[in-house]
Design an enzyme around this catalytic site. Structure first.
Site, PDB file in Angstrom:
ATOM      1  N   ARG A   1      42.170  46.019 -13.192  1.00 36.50           N
ATOM      2  CA  ARG A   1      41.024  46.044 -14.097  1.00 36.50           C
ATOM      3  C   ARG A   1      41.416  46.832 -15.343  1.00 36.50           C
ATOM      4  O   ARG A   1      42.335  47.659 -15.330  1.00 36.50           O
ATOM      5  CB  ARG A   1      39.805  46.666 -13.421  1.00 36.50           C
ATOM      6  CG  ARG A   1      40.013  48.080 -12.902  1.00 36.50           C
ATOM      7  CD  ARG A   1      38.769  48.578 -12.172  1.00 36.50           C
ATOM      8  NE  ARG A   1      38.973  49.944 -11.671  1.00 36.50           N
ATOM      9  CZ  ARG A   1      38.692  50.348 -10.448  1.00 36.50           C
ATOM     10  NH1 ARG A   1      38.214  49.480  -9.567  1.00 36.50           N
ATOM     11  NH2 ARG A   1      38.868  51.590 -10.099  1.00 36.50           N
TER      12      ARG A   1
ATOM     13  N   TYR B   1      38.856  26.890  -6.976  1.00 34.83           N
ATOM     14  CA  TYR B   1      38.970  25.593  -7.661  1.00 34.83           C
ATOM     15  C   TYR B   1      39.571  25.802  -9.039  1.00 34.83           C
ATOM     16  O   TYR B   1      39.079  26.608  -9.838  1.00 34.83           O
ATOM     17  CB  TYR B   1      37.576  24.970  -7.776  1.00 34.83           C
ATOM     18  CG  TYR B   1      37.526  23.590  -8.384  1.00 34.83           C
ATOM     19  CD1 TYR B   1      38.330  22.560  -7.903  1.00 34.83           C
ATOM     20  CD2 TYR B   1      36.666  23.313  -9.441  1.00 34.83           C
ATOM     21  CE1 TYR B   1      38.274  21.284  -8.449  1.00 34.83           C
ATOM     22  CE2 TYR B   1      36.586  22.042 -10.002  1.00 34.83           C
ATOM     23  CZ  TYR B   1      37.399  21.034  -9.505  1.00 34.83           C
ATOM     24  OH  TYR B   1      37.345  19.767 -10.054  1.00 34.83           O
TER      25      TYR B   1
ATOM     26  N   ASP C   1       7.835  -1.661  11.343  1.00 32.79           N
ATOM     27  CA  ASP C   1       7.047  -0.548  10.809  1.00 32.79           C
ATOM     28  C   ASP C   1       6.221   0.142  11.885  1.00 32.79           C
ATOM     29  O   ASP C   1       5.289   0.895  11.582  1.00 32.79           O
ATOM     30  CB  ASP C   1       6.133  -1.020   9.675  1.00 32.79           C
ATOM     31  CG  ASP C   1       5.108  -2.054  10.129  1.00 32.79           C
ATOM     32  OD1 ASP C   1       5.204  -2.539  11.281  1.00 32.79           O
ATOM     33  OD2 ASP C   1       4.203  -2.378   9.332  1.00 32.79           O
TER      34      ASP C   1
ATOM     35  N   GLY D   1       3.162 -14.828   6.857  1.00 29.66           N
ATOM     36  CA  GLY D   1       2.569 -14.445   8.124  1.00 29.66           C
ATOM     37  C   GLY D   1       3.594 -14.260   9.230  1.00 29.66           C
ATOM     38  O   GLY D   1       4.766 -14.641   9.115  1.00 29.66           O
ATOM     39  N   THR D   2       3.123 -13.671  10.335  1.00 31.91           N
ATOM     40  CA  THR D   2       4.003 -13.363  11.454  1.00 31.91           C
ATOM     41  C   THR D   2       4.540 -14.621  12.132  1.00 31.91           C
ATOM     42  O   THR D   2       5.690 -14.657  12.571  1.00 31.91           O
ATOM     43  CB  THR D   2       3.263 -12.497  12.475  1.00 31.91           C
ATOM     44  OG1 THR D   2       2.019 -13.143  12.837  1.00 31.91           O
ATOM     45  CG2 THR D   2       2.942 -11.127  11.892  1.00 31.91           C
TER      46      THR D   2
ATOM     47  N   SER E   1      33.542  45.832  -4.387  1.00 32.51           N
ATOM     48  CA  SER E   1      32.511  45.041  -5.051  1.00 32.51           C
ATOM     49  C   SER E   1      33.030  44.397  -6.339  1.00 32.51           C
ATOM     50  O   SER E   1      33.918  44.928  -7.009  1.00 32.51           O
ATOM     51  CB  SER E   1      31.312  45.932  -5.384  1.00 32.51           C
ATOM     52  OG  SER E   1      30.726  46.432  -4.205  1.00 32.51           O
TER      53      SER E   1
ATOM     54  N   ARG F   1       0.812  -1.220   0.000  1.00 28.45           N
ATOM     55  CA  ARG F   1       0.000   0.000   0.000  1.00 28.45           C
ATOM     56  C   ARG F   1       0.848   1.274   0.000  1.00 28.45           C
ATOM     57  O   ARG F   1       0.327   2.365  -0.243  1.00 28.45           O
ATOM     58  CB  ARG F   1      -0.944  -0.008   1.205  1.00 28.45           C
ATOM     59  CG  ARG F   1      -2.156  -0.915   1.004  1.00 28.45           C
ATOM     60  CD  ARG F   1      -3.050  -0.918   2.226  1.00 28.45           C
ATOM     61  NE  ARG F   1      -2.524  -1.771   3.274  1.00 28.45           N
ATOM     62  CZ  ARG F   1      -3.041  -1.854   4.508  1.00 28.45           C
ATOM     63  NH1 ARG F   1      -4.083  -1.100   4.830  1.00 28.45           N
ATOM     64  NH2 ARG F   1      -2.517  -2.661   5.392  1.00 28.45           N
TER      65      ARG F   1
ATOM     66  N   ASN G   1       1.245   1.774   7.028  1.00 27.43           N
ATOM     67  CA  ASN G   1       0.881   0.921   5.902  1.00 27.43           C
ATOM     68  C   ASN G   1       0.761   1.665   4.586  1.00 27.43           C
ATOM     69  O   ASN G   1       0.796   1.054   3.522  1.00 27.43           O
ATOM     70  CB  ASN G   1      -0.446   0.212   6.198  1.00 27.43           C
ATOM     71  CG  ASN G   1      -0.319  -0.801   7.310  1.00 27.43           C
ATOM     72  OD1 ASN G   1       0.496  -1.718   7.240  1.00 27.43           O
ATOM     73  ND2 ASN G   1      -1.102  -0.634   8.368  1.00 27.43           N
TER      74      ASN G   1
END
Length: 459
Positions: A443, A390, A102, A78-79, A408, A15, A226
């Site tokens: 610059r 990097y 669960d 089954g369990t 800046s 489910r 579930n």
């Protein structure tokens, strides 16, 4: 007396409608099965066994740890069939505690109560009073002494039995020797054609062995998962519990229904957390810390008096991240692993810091990146500036001395050192060391062209 802890985690979880095994779906950031294993970590057990089946390889790889062994149930019938598979691995003649992978919120104190009540001599069932017991096996008690006579599965229950609101949680503690005998005698003569572990109750009653029922502290403690709806409901219930615990310890949450803790959170006095914040891993808050709305904080230490503004992401991962006393971070800031901010540091909007140390009073207030850098006291790091750390193969560090002013839109190409008190002119690309007190400008010369005409669109 030997103690076995058995956790049933073999189910497919149809489910859930997911390729992920059900017990690996996450509650508060951790697999359901990890919660169950954590609830019994405090016990000294001779064997800790997880029964796997669907997605066994993935389940086992996820929770593998020293002291945990695995038994596979193939197919799942089954369990009772699950416990049949684990019988050869059970140790001694003491107590076997059986939990469900669960059902994640079983409390350690409850598991301890089951073990102590069993004491290797009684079958002890964990039960719960349910508002809606649909789907749960019903507890049939002796009207005279209150002992448990039987558990009737919901699908096999009569209309009268379905009116009973005490349900079986699926968890128990049983005498190990008797458990081995009982599961060997199970049959599958029922509506599902499965081997029900609950059938051992009738066997214990027939042998005159005490069968006890211990009630859980709350329904939440024994709720299973579930489908995605139940998982989401349990998430909110668990988060509400955590929020309540933290608020009772003094943490102020603006709205506990909009709070998520997916790890551990410690805090000092007078801390405030606004709405829709998520804490993961281990987070420490000092005194008087303020966390703004919509923050995600993972593996970090935030010292007293710091303010984390709205929409900030802090992710320390394994290296951790730290924010110093009185520091201001955000809004819309990002601290990555290894970010270490000193006292009164300011990290503003759209600033990213990774594997860098900023000394007391340093500021990067707008649109900047600091990666693999050491930044001295009182540095002012300009908007749009970055450390180019990097080279395509390796990372390199940038060293910025105290009282440096970076204008800046600068690029500091690592490895590079900027001396104390130096100034970097706006728009510069710095590739060589800058000495203390120097002004560095790198610059192109500005050129103005008269009579220039902007190109026009062709019609």
């Amino acid at each position: 007396m030997a103690l076995n802890i058995v956790i049933m985690a073999a189910g497919k979880g149809t489910r859930m409608k997911s390729a992920t095994p059900k017990v690996l779906h996450k509650l508060a950031g951790r697999p359901l099965l990890s919660h169950v294993l954590g609830s019994c970590e405090a016990f000294t057990a001779d064997a800790r066994i997880v029964i796997t089946g669907h997605g066994a390889d993935q389940v086992e790889a996820t929770v593998a740890a020293p002291g945990i062994s695995f038994v596979r149930q193939m197919p799942q019938l089954g369990t009772g069939h699950a416990i049949q598979q684990v019988v050869p691995a059970l140790v001694g003649e003491g107590t076997t505690l059986i939990l469900n992978g669960d059902v994640p919120l079983i409390e350690t104190s409850t598991a301890k109560a089951l073990i102590e009540a069993c004491a290797g001599a009684a079958l002890v069932l964990l039960t719960v009073d349910l508002f809606d017991p649909t789907g749960y096996g019903r507890i049939i008690r002796d009207p005279e002494d209150g002992g448990v006579l039987a558990i009737v599965e919901h699908k096999d229950a009569s209309p009268e039995q379905r009116l009973i609101h005490e349900g079986y949680s699926g968890m128990m503690a049983a005498p190990t020797g008797a458990l081995k005998r009982w599961v060997g005698a199970l049959t599958n003569h029922n509506a599902q054609g499965e081997y029900y572990l609950t059938d051992i109750v009738a066997m214990a009653v027939a042998e005159g062995l005490p069968v006890l029922g211990i009630k859980a502290h709350s329904e939440t403690e024994v709720l299973g998962v579930n489908d995605p709806v139940q998982l989401a409901q349990l998430e909110r219930a668990f988060q509400a519990q955590q929020a309540d615990r933290l608020m009772r310890a003094g943490l102020r949450l603006a709205d506990p229904s909009r709070f998520d803790l997916r790890g551990s959170l410690t805090h000092g006095q007078d801390c405030e957390v606004d709405v829709n914040c998520v804490f993961e891993g281990h987070v420490e808050l000092g005194d008087n810390v303020r966390i703004g709305a919509h923050c995600v904080i993972r593996n970090a230490r935030i010292a007293s008096g710091a303010r984390i503004h709205e929409f900030t992401h802090i992710d320390g991962e394994k290296a951790g991240a730290s924010v110093g006393e009185g520091a201001l971070v955000g809004p819309f800031a990002r601290l990555r692993p290894g970010a270490q901010l000193g006292a009164e540091v300011h990290i503003g909007n759209f600033v990213e810091v990774k594997n860098s140390t900023l000394a007391a009073g340093a500021k990067a207030n707008h649109l900047a990146y600091l990666g693999d850098a050491t930044v001295g006291e009182r540095v002012n790091y300009g908007a749009g500036s970055i450390t180019a750390n990097y080279d395509g193969a390796n990372k390199h560090r940038t060293e910025i001395g105290p009282d440096v002013h970076v204008g800046s839109n600068c690029v500091l190409i690592a490895p590079v050192t900027i001396g104390a008190g130096a100034t970097i002119g706006g728009g510069s690309t710095i590739t060589k060391p800058v000495g203390a007190g120097e002004l560095a400008v790198a610059r192109g010369k500005q050129v103005a062209i008269s009579g220039w005409t902007r190109p026009a669109k062709k019609r």
